[in-house]
Design a protein around this motif. Structure first.
Motif, mmCIF file in Angstrom:
data_model
loop_
_atom_site.group_PDB
_atom_site.id
_atom_site.type_symbol
_atom_site.label_atom_id
_atom_site.label_comp_id
_atom_site.label_asym_id
_atom_site.label_seq_id
_atom_site.Cartn_x
_atom_site.Cartn_y
_atom_site.Cartn_z
ATOM 1 N N CYS A 109 2.881 8.471 -21.594
ATOM 2 C CA CYS A 109 3.243 7.578 -22.689
ATOM 3 C C CYS A 109 4.581 6.925 -22.371
ATOM 4 N N LEU A 110 4.621 5.603 -22.402
ATOM 5 C CA LEU A 110 5.861 4.888 -22.123
ATOM 6 C C LEU A 110 6.812 4.963 -23.304
ATOM 7 N N GLY A 111 6.261 5.028 -24.483
ATOM 8 C CA GLY A 111 7.050 5.233 -25.687
ATOM 9 C C GLY A 111 8.015 4.094 -25.997
ATOM 10 N N HIS A 112 8.810 4.316 -27.014
ATOM 11 C CA HIS A 112 9.841 3.355 -27.419
ATOM 12 C C HIS A 112 10.862 4.092 -28.267
ATOM 13 N N ALA A 151 -2.206 0.218 -24.920
ATOM 14 C CA ALA A 151 -0.812 -0.211 -24.991
ATOM 15 C C ALA A 151 0.116 1.003 -25.020
ATOM 16 N N GLN A 152 1.267 0.874 -24.417
ATOM 17 C CA GLN A 152 2.319 1.905 -24.366
ATOM 18 C C GLN A 152 1.971 3.101 -23.488
ATOM 19 N N TRP A 153 0.931 2.988 -22.655
ATOM 20 C CA TRP A 153 0.546 4.062 -21.742
ATOM 21 C C TRP A 153 0.426 3.504 -20.333
ATOM 22 N N ARG A 154 0.739 4.345 -19.347
ATOM 23 C CA ARG A 154 0.564 3.988 -17.937
ATOM 24 C C ARG A 154 -0.257 5.076 -17.278
#
Length: 137
Positions: A120-123, A89-92
């Protein structure tokens, strides 16, 4: 006929020549590589930090990346393999293109240039104090 033990069992009679008995050998191969954080999203692991504790899959076998992002599969027979990662999750995934790579091994090589990259897509967490108004256009 070979029996899987590396031997042929044959019956030879006096005066006969026996031909066509072949033995083939192969040396185990190794696939190793680097799982990296693709900070600049260029799909290249050069000067990028490794990502530990990711699951890498080779056909039905799995391994976990080391603290520097390294992974290795040893004792492999010649053949065709598919290498991929377990997504988190939160990674591409940025490399390899398409999310997996197909590798054909011959007897005995060490294939060590496999790179798997992720960004990391992060938030962002925003905390607004009471009484403050935020306008988003």
């Amino acid at each position: 006929m070979p029996d899987g033990s590396g031997t042929h069992t044959v019956t030879v009679r006096s005066g006969e020549d026996l031909t066509g008995i072949d033995f083939g050998n192969w040396r185990p191969a190794t696939i190793e590589g680097h799982k990296f954080r693709d900070r600049n999203v260029d799909e290249l692991g050069t000067d990028e930090p490794g990502l530990p504790d990711w699951t890498i899959t080779l056909n039905d076998a799995t391994t976990t990346t080391t603290t520097d992002g390294g992974f290795r599969f040893t004792g492999l027979r010649p053949g065709t393999y598919t290498l991929s990662e377990q997504q988190q999750a939160q990674w591409r995934q940025t490399a390899p293109p398409g999310g997996s790579t197909t590798i054909t091994l011959t007897s005995g090589p060490v294939l060590s240039n496999i790179e798997i990259g992720n960004v990391c897509l992060g938030h962002i967490d925003v905390r607004v104090p009471e009484g403050v108004t935020i306008r988003v256009d």
